[in-house]
Design a protein around this motif. Structure first.
Motif, PDB file in Angstrom:
ATOM      1  N   TRP A 182      25.613  -6.866  17.404  1.00 44.43           N
ATOM      2  CA  TRP A 182      27.017  -7.261  17.531  1.00 44.43           C
ATOM      3  C   TRP A 182      27.384  -8.256  16.435  1.00 44.43           C
ATOM      4  N   ILE A 183      26.536  -9.264  16.206  1.00 46.31           N
ATOM      5  CA  ILE A 183      26.809 -10.239  15.141  1.00 46.31           C
ATOM      6  C   ILE A 183      26.910  -9.520  13.794  1.00 46.31           C
ATOM      7  N   LYS A 184      25.975  -8.614  13.541  1.00 50.50           N
ATOM      8  CA  LYS A 184      25.977  -7.878  12.273  1.00 50.50           C
ATOM      9  C   LYS A 184      27.293  -7.118  12.078  1.00 50.50           C
ATOM     10  N   SER A 185      27.812  -6.520  13.135  1.00 42.12           N
ATOM     11  CA  SER A 185      29.021  -5.714  12.994  1.00 42.12           C
ATOM     12  C   SER A 185      30.316  -6.525  13.086  1.00 42.12           C
ATOM     13  N   LEU A 200      13.285  -5.958  20.970  1.00 38.77           N
ATOM     14  CA  LEU A 200      12.831  -5.896  19.584  1.00 38.77           C
ATOM     15  C   LEU A 200      11.305  -5.836  19.467  1.00 38.77           C
ATOM     16  N   PHE A 201      10.600  -5.926  20.578  1.00 39.35           N
ATOM     17  CA  PHE A 201       9.149  -6.113  20.594  1.00 39.35           C
ATOM     18  C   PHE A 201       8.433  -4.870  21.074  1.00 39.35           C
ATOM     19  N   ASP A 202       7.492  -4.391  20.292  1.00 41.07           N
ATOM     20  CA  ASP A 202       6.682  -3.233  20.661  1.00 41.07           C
ATOM     21  C   ASP A 202       5.587  -3.721  21.615  1.00 41.07           C
ATOM     22  N   ILE A 203       5.686  -3.338  22.872  1.00 38.16           N
ATOM     23  CA  ILE A 203       4.783  -3.874  23.902  1.00 38.16           C
ATOM     24  C   ILE A 203       3.365  -3.321  23.802  1.00 38.16           C
ATOM     25  N   LEU A 222      17.114  -0.902  12.957  1.00 31.14           N
ATOM     26  CA  LEU A 222      18.384  -0.708  13.650  1.00 31.14           C
ATOM     27  C   LEU A 222      19.236  -1.990  13.625  1.00 31.14           C
ATOM     28  N   SER A 223      18.590  -3.133  13.817  1.00 36.25           N
ATOM     29  CA  SER A 223      19.323  -4.402  13.867  1.00 36.25           C
ATOM     30  C   SER A 223      19.642  -4.953  12.482  1.00 36.25           C
ATOM     31  N   GLY A 224      18.923  -4.463  11.469  1.00 38.29           N
ATOM     32  CA  GLY A 224      19.176  -4.924  10.111  1.00 38.29           C
ATOM     33  C   GLY A 224      18.516  -6.241   9.755  1.00 38.29           C
ATOM     34  N   ILE A 225      17.467  -6.598  10.501  1.00 43.88           N
ATOM     35  CA  ILE A 225      16.751  -7.843  10.221  1.00 43.88           C
ATOM     36  C   ILE A 225      15.295  -7.539   9.896  1.00 43.88           C
ATOM     37  N   SER A 226      14.588  -8.563   9.452  1.00 43.44           N
ATOM     38  CA  SER A 226      13.156  -8.433   9.177  1.00 43.44           C
ATOM     39  C   SER A 226      12.364  -9.206  10.228  1.00 43.44           C
ATOM     40  N   ALA A 227      11.084  -8.923  10.312  1.00 40.83           N
ATOM     41  CA  ALA A 227      10.215  -9.637  11.254  1.00 40.83           C
ATOM     42  C   ALA A 227      10.209 -11.139  10.951  1.00 40.83           C
TER      43      ALA A 227
END
Length: 170
Positions: A98-101, A140-143, A155-160
């Motif tokens: 949402w922030i990104k868009s 955002l976390f692969d369990i 998808l979110s447009g961020i990096s780790a």
């Protein structure tokens, strides 16, 4: 919620406990600090750890349309299977999207996207850490891999690096 007020309340609570111990004549020092907080909150911070936003709490529904659109896709199902977190407006994934868009300037200025507990840890100890239990609720976390999901990051447009380092709860 104002992250600075939350931090000041944390510090005041620690000071009060220490003062009460001293009043009792107790010379023992605490061995650790345990921090508990509400989940699903998001704070964007700059390179100095200063909040760029208030704490967007779990009940904030502004990313509802993003969540609904994502839920209806194969990508949404893949993310749910990978993260174990239902696609929901309260997740950090949807809030970051949402922030990104809606606020590209804020998105570009954000050094880290963190929760309340991470904000307190950074202020108290100078490191960005998030325990696996909190990370697992972000969307955002692969369990299974116990790391940030590449799919969710794309998808979110961020990096780790824009998220805290995941660590065991211990």
């Amino acid at each position: 919620q104002d992250p600075e007020i939350i931090f000041q309340a944390c510090v005041a609570s620690i000071a009060r406990v220490m003062a009460e111990l001293a009043d009792l004549g107790n010379t023992l020092k605490p061995l650790c600090i345990a921090v508990s907080s509400a989940m699903h909150a998001l704070i964007a911070v700059d390179r100095l750890g200063q909040p760029l936003t208030n704490c967007i709490i779990w009940t904030d529904r502004r990313s509802e349309e993003i969540a609904a659109d994502l839920q209806a896709t194969e990508m949404g199902m893949l993310l749910y299977q990978q993260t174990g977190t239902p696609i929901h407006p309260m997740s950090l994934l949807c809030k970051i999207m949402w922030i990104k868009s809606h606020d590209q300037q804020l998105f570009a200025q954000s050094y880290k996207f963190i929760g309340i507990k991470e904000f307190l840890f950074y202020r108290l100890f100078g490191v960005y850490l998030v325990d696996h239990s909190i990370a697992s609720a972000t969307g955002l976390f692969d369990i299974r891999q116990l790391g940030w999901s590449e799919v969710a990051l794309r998808l979110s447009g961020i990096s780790a690096e824009q998220l805290s380092k995941p660590v065991p709860v211990t």
